[in-house]
Design a protein around this motif. Structure first.
Motif, PDB file in Angstrom:
ATOM      1  N   ASP B 172       0.855  -1.184   0.000  1.00 27.50           N
ATOM      2  CA  ASP B 172       0.000   0.000   0.000  1.00 27.50           C
ATOM      3  C   ASP B 172       0.892   1.236   0.000  1.00 27.50           C
ATOM      4  O   ASP B 172       1.905   1.284   0.696  1.00 27.50           O
ATOM      5  N   MET B 173       0.463   2.238  -0.755  1.00 26.39           N
ATOM      6  CA  MET B 173       1.238   3.471  -0.741  1.00 26.39           C
ATOM      7  C   MET B 173       0.859   4.305   0.474  1.00 26.39           C
ATOM      8  O   MET B 173      -0.314   4.421   0.808  1.00 26.39           O
ATOM      9  N   ASP B 174       1.871   4.896   1.119  1.00 32.57           N
ATOM     10  CA  ASP B 174       1.605   5.845   2.199  1.00 32.57           C
ATOM     11  C   ASP B 174       0.796   7.018   1.622  1.00 32.57           C
ATOM     12  O   ASP B 174       1.161   7.568   0.577  1.00 32.57           O
ATOM     13  N   PRO B 175      -0.300   7.394   2.294  1.00 35.80           N
ATOM     14  CA  PRO B 175      -1.175   8.435   1.704  1.00 35.80           C
ATOM     15  C   PRO B 175      -0.461   9.751   1.420  1.00 35.80           C
ATOM     16  O   PRO B 175      -0.714  10.374   0.375  1.00 35.80           O
ATOM     17  N   ALA B 176       0.420  10.177   2.317  1.00 34.13           N
ATOM     18  CA  ALA B 176       1.107  11.453   2.106  1.00 34.13           C
ATOM     19  C   ALA B 176       2.054  11.361   0.913  1.00 34.13           C
ATOM     20  O   ALA B 176       2.154  12.292   0.101  1.00 34.13           O
ATOM     21  N   LEU B 177       2.747  10.246   0.793  1.00 29.78           N
ATOM     22  CA  LEU B 177       3.653  10.057  -0.343  1.00 29.78           C
ATOM     23  C   LEU B 177       2.854   9.942  -1.638  1.00 29.78           C
ATOM     24  O   LEU B 177       3.191  10.529  -2.661  1.00 29.78           O
ATOM     25  N   ARG B 178       1.766   9.187  -1.551  1.00 32.97           N
ATOM     26  CA  ARG B 178       0.943   8.985  -2.733  1.00 32.97           C
ATOM     27  C   ARG B 178       0.358  10.298  -3.253  1.00 32.97           C
ATOM     28  O   ARG B 178       0.223  10.511  -4.460  1.00 32.97           O
ATOM     29  N   ALA B 179       0.011  11.185  -2.340  1.00 32.07           N
ATOM     30  CA  ALA B 179      -0.538  12.484  -2.754  1.00 32.07           C
ATOM     31  C   ALA B 179       0.486  13.261  -3.587  1.00 32.07           C
ATOM     32  O   ALA B 179       0.129  13.971  -4.528  1.00 32.07           O
ATOM     33  N   ARG B 180       1.752  13.095  -3.247  1.00 28.40           N
ATOM     34  CA  ARG B 180       2.800  13.785  -4.016  1.00 28.40           C
ATOM     35  C   ARG B 180       2.973  13.171  -5.403  1.00 28.40           C
ATOM     36  O   ARG B 180       3.356  13.847  -6.352  1.00 28.40           O
ATOM     37  N   LEU B 181       2.727  11.858  -5.488  1.00 22.80           N
ATOM     38  CA  LEU B 181       2.810  11.173  -6.781  1.00 22.80           C
ATOM     39  C   LEU B 181       1.607  11.520  -7.672  1.00 22.80           C
ATOM     40  O   LEU B 181       1.749  11.810  -8.856  1.00 22.80           O
ATOM     41  N   ASP B 182       0.429  11.495  -7.063  1.00 19.32           N
ATOM     42  CA  ASP B 182      -0.802  11.640  -7.848  1.00 19.32           C
ATOM     43  C   ASP B 182      -1.182  13.094  -8.120  1.00 19.32           C
ATOM     44  O   ASP B 182      -1.821  13.391  -9.127  1.00 19.32           O
ATOM     45  N   ARG B 183      -0.855  13.967  -7.185  1.00 14.39           N
ATOM     46  CA  ARG B 183      -1.261  15.371  -7.329  1.00 14.39           C
ATOM     47  C   ARG B 183      -0.078  16.304  -7.120  1.00 14.39           C
ATOM     48  O   ARG B 183      -0.065  17.102  -6.163  1.00 14.39           O
ATOM     49  N   PRO B 184       0.907  16.226  -7.998  1.00 13.37           N
ATOM     50  CA  PRO B 184       2.065  17.112  -7.835  1.00 13.37           C
ATOM     51  C   PRO B 184       1.647  18.582  -7.946  1.00 13.37           C
ATOM     52  O   PRO B 184       0.685  18.912  -8.636  1.00 13.37           O
ATOM     53  N   THR B 185       2.401  19.416  -7.243  1.00 11.65           N
ATOM     54  CA  THR B 185       2.130  20.857  -7.230  1.00 11.65           C
ATOM     55  C   THR B 185       3.062  21.557  -8.209  1.00 11.65           C
ATOM     56  O   THR B 185       4.264  21.606  -7.977  1.00 11.65           O
ATOM     57  N   PRO B 186       2.531  22.100  -9.303  1.00 13.54           N
ATOM     58  CA  PRO B 186       3.417  22.871 -10.180  1.00 13.54           C
ATOM     59  C   PRO B 186       3.825  24.156  -9.475  1.00 13.54           C
ATOM     60  O   PRO B 186       2.975  24.881  -8.953  1.00 13.54           O
ATOM     61  N   ARG B 187       5.123  24.431  -9.431  1.00 10.52           N
ATOM     62  CA  ARG B 187       5.651  25.550  -8.631  1.00 10.52           C
ATOM     63  C   ARG B 187       5.599  26.852  -9.417  1.00 10.52           C
ATOM     64  O   ARG B 187       6.632  27.502  -9.655  1.00 10.52           O
ATOM     65  N   LEU B 188       4.375  27.228  -9.797  1.00 13.07           N
ATOM     66  CA  LEU B 188       4.221  28.390 -10.679  1.00 13.07           C
ATOM     67  C   LEU B 188       4.614  29.694 -10.005  1.00 13.07           C
ATOM     68  O   LEU B 188       5.318  30.521 -10.595  1.00 13.07           O
ATOM     69  N   ALA B 189       4.171  29.895  -8.782  1.00 11.68           N
ATOM     70  CA  ALA B 189       4.509  31.147  -8.088  1.00 11.68           C
ATOM     71  C   ALA B 189       6.016  31.236  -7.867  1.00 11.68           C
ATOM     72  O   ALA B 189       6.623  32.303  -8.018  1.00 11.68           O
ATOM     73  N   ALA B 190       6.625  30.104  -7.527  1.00  6.60           N
ATOM     74  CA  ALA B 190       8.078  30.100  -7.318  1.00  6.60           C
ATOM     75  C   ALA B 190       8.810  30.432  -8.619  1.00  6.60           C
ATOM     76  O   ALA B 190       9.773  31.213  -8.623  1.00  6.60           O
ATOM     77  N   GLY B 191       8.369  29.842  -9.731  1.00  6.15           N
ATOM     78  CA  GLY B 191       9.005  30.125 -11.014  1.00  6.15           C
ATOM     79  C   GLY B 191       8.948  31.606 -11.357  1.00  6.15           C
ATOM     80  O   GLY B 191       9.946  32.205 -11.773  1.00  6.15           O
ATOM     81  N   LEU B 192       7.776  32.207 -11.130  1.00  6.35           N
ATOM     82  CA  LEU B 192       7.642  33.647 -11.387  1.00  6.35           C
ATOM     83  C   LEU B 192       8.569  34.451 -10.476  1.00  6.35           C
ATOM     84  O   LEU B 192       9.209  35.411 -10.901  1.00  6.35           O
TER      85      LEU B 192
END
Lengths: 319, 319
Positions: B172-192
């Motif tokens: 089973d995938m750890d839920p917190a780890l899995r959230a990073r795999l399934d719903r990555p956060t594009p770092r748009l504000a950081a890029g700007l």
């Protein structure tokens, strides 16, 4: 491996001055001329659905780009760039080179530059996004057809569907028909020439009646089409001498990538002049009417009774 | 059927004022602000290669857009529009609705508008082209790293690879780890925020060392990375208590979509201020050097001996 494939692609790509950054970064940087709208079209071809699996890779490359340039043509846009997402069963440099032969031959013909994309692993599939420009407000859209407009078609529809019909029946494809299926001509010069003349325009990918139907639906009108006015190639007439069968291929068959457009009758001369100047034949095949739907008039002047089935991209298994 | 699916999509899409014509014609008509370069990225996700086949459709929708927005983020671009080419085994309105739930949630968060695309039949595959802008000359590229620059990473890498590692092992995938795999956060504000501060930037999709390697290769330089400086999440430390294994996931694992960037040491304060303002953590993990290649320094101060394998999109069968 992906890196090597991308390098292989990058080495062959022609640059344009308006490409500030092309293949090789996370994204391309492109310069859209001022006063222009950006025109963006995306179309995907899957093996066995959009082309016979045994299609030559160079023809697949040509066609994958052609169907996208055709979308820009139907908007009256000038193409500039494209991205390529290529899904391959295995990394195959020889296949890739042949694919690029076809795609880049067409790209170079129209000074279009490949600026990015990706390669992935899976069943053969090609997704292209084509980008171009059109002066603000000048684009040819689907929703501009008016009651009283003539309905026109460039070239002669039906050849691609005829080739596909031969292939489905297990016959050899006639070479002239097959060339229309494998290497469709995007009508870019015609699309440009029709700006300011046509009221509405679409490219015939799903079938003449189906695509004309999209224009009429978007414009809130209908049309009457005279099948006896449909121009046909000699290759089509030779391969399908029965008129009813030929007309069905012409009305229902997709994959021709001719332009179907509407324009007011007082522009008939101007349209013919404009299209002659870019070496594109065009024929009037009907009129826009207020009553919704498409009425097809057969040889006897009565409503045509043939079976009309539009191209459905989810019907691939039946092809 | 395709028409119904497209109507289903069109009804749910938010419009932007700079979209002159969106879904429903042969191409979209878009307005790029003057003084801006157009930024275009294309990325495709295939089931079983880029995500486990049992991934929830809403997560697939989120991720397919996220990986493309991440490419714009790494260029310092503002996203505006995207096209979607969706290949489905069968037309499935319920699946499509769930997919759109995820994709449009992310799109709406960043005021990005779906402007076109197509649906085809075949094995599940999603190809997205994301379009955005950046002021002329302001884009963050891969080729700007200078000797003496710090190497930075946003967030904490390794979580997505850790989830995938658990999945591969049949756990089973750890839920917190899995959230990073399934719903990555594009770092748009950081890029700007990093425009004018970072010299070079990339998003970590193939693995931290592999992607840093792309930056260094494009810039003609090398780097030294200190693994002990790599920030890690508590979820990662809990799931992978063995340090060597954890570090391997952090260095070699892709799919985090954090930004790896280089910048001169005299901008350290400015960078931290700029990233704090957009709520993004960032950590210095090494230095750019003139000698090509990446040298990884382990806990003992000696060169790290772990196995480094970059993410290869043609290696899907082994996942």
């Amino acid at each position: 491996v992906e890196f090597e494939l991308i390098e292989r692609i990058r080495r062959r790509v022609a640059r344009r001055d308006d490409v500030a950054l092309g293949i090789g970064d996370d994204a391309a940087l492109l310069r859209v001329p001022s006063g222009m709208e950006l025109v963006v079209a995306t179309d995907t071809l899957n093996a066995g659905v959009h082309f016979p699996p045994e299609t030559a890779p160079s023809d697949i490359g040509w066609k994958a780009l052609a169907v996208n340039l055709s979308d820009l043509a139907s908007m009256g846009a000038t193409p500039a760039w494209f991205t390529l997402s290529l899904c391959l069963p295995a990394p195959d440099p020889e296949w890739l080179d042949a694919f690029l032969d076809g795609a880049l031959a067409l790209a170079n013909e129209h000074q279009v530059s490949l600026v990015g994309g990706d390669t992935t692993r899976g069943p053969l599939s090609i997704s292209i996004t084509a980008l171009g420009f059109v002066s603000v407000g000048q684009a040819l859209r689907r929703d501009g057809a008016n009651v009283g407009d003539d309905v026109w078609i460039t070239g002669s529809p039906g050849d691609a569907a005829a080739a596909l019909s031969q292939w489905r029946a297990g016959h050899d494809m006639d070479p002239a028909l097959r060339a229309r299926l494998d290497r469709p001509t995007p009508r870019l010069a015609a699309g440009l020439a029709l700006r300011g003349l046509a009221h509405a325009c679409i490219d015939v990918s799903d079938g003449l009646l189906a695509d004309l139907g999209h224009v009429l639906y978007a414009s809130g009108v209908g049309a009457r089409i005279d099948v006896m006015h449909l121009p046909f190639s000699s290759a089509l007439a030779d391969a399908f001498p029965r008129i009813a069968q030929r007309q069905e291929l012409q009305l229902a068959g997709g994959d021709d990538y001719e332009l179907c457009f509407t324009a007011p009758p007082d522009r008939r001369g101007a349209i013919l002049d404009a299209l002659v100047a870019c070496d594109t034949a065009a024929t009037r095949i009907g009129q826009v009417e207020s009553e919704p739907g498409v009425r097809v008039i057969g040889a006897d002047g009565a409503l045509w009774q043939g079976k009309i089935v539009g191209w459905d991209h989810f019907a691939g298994a039946s092809r």
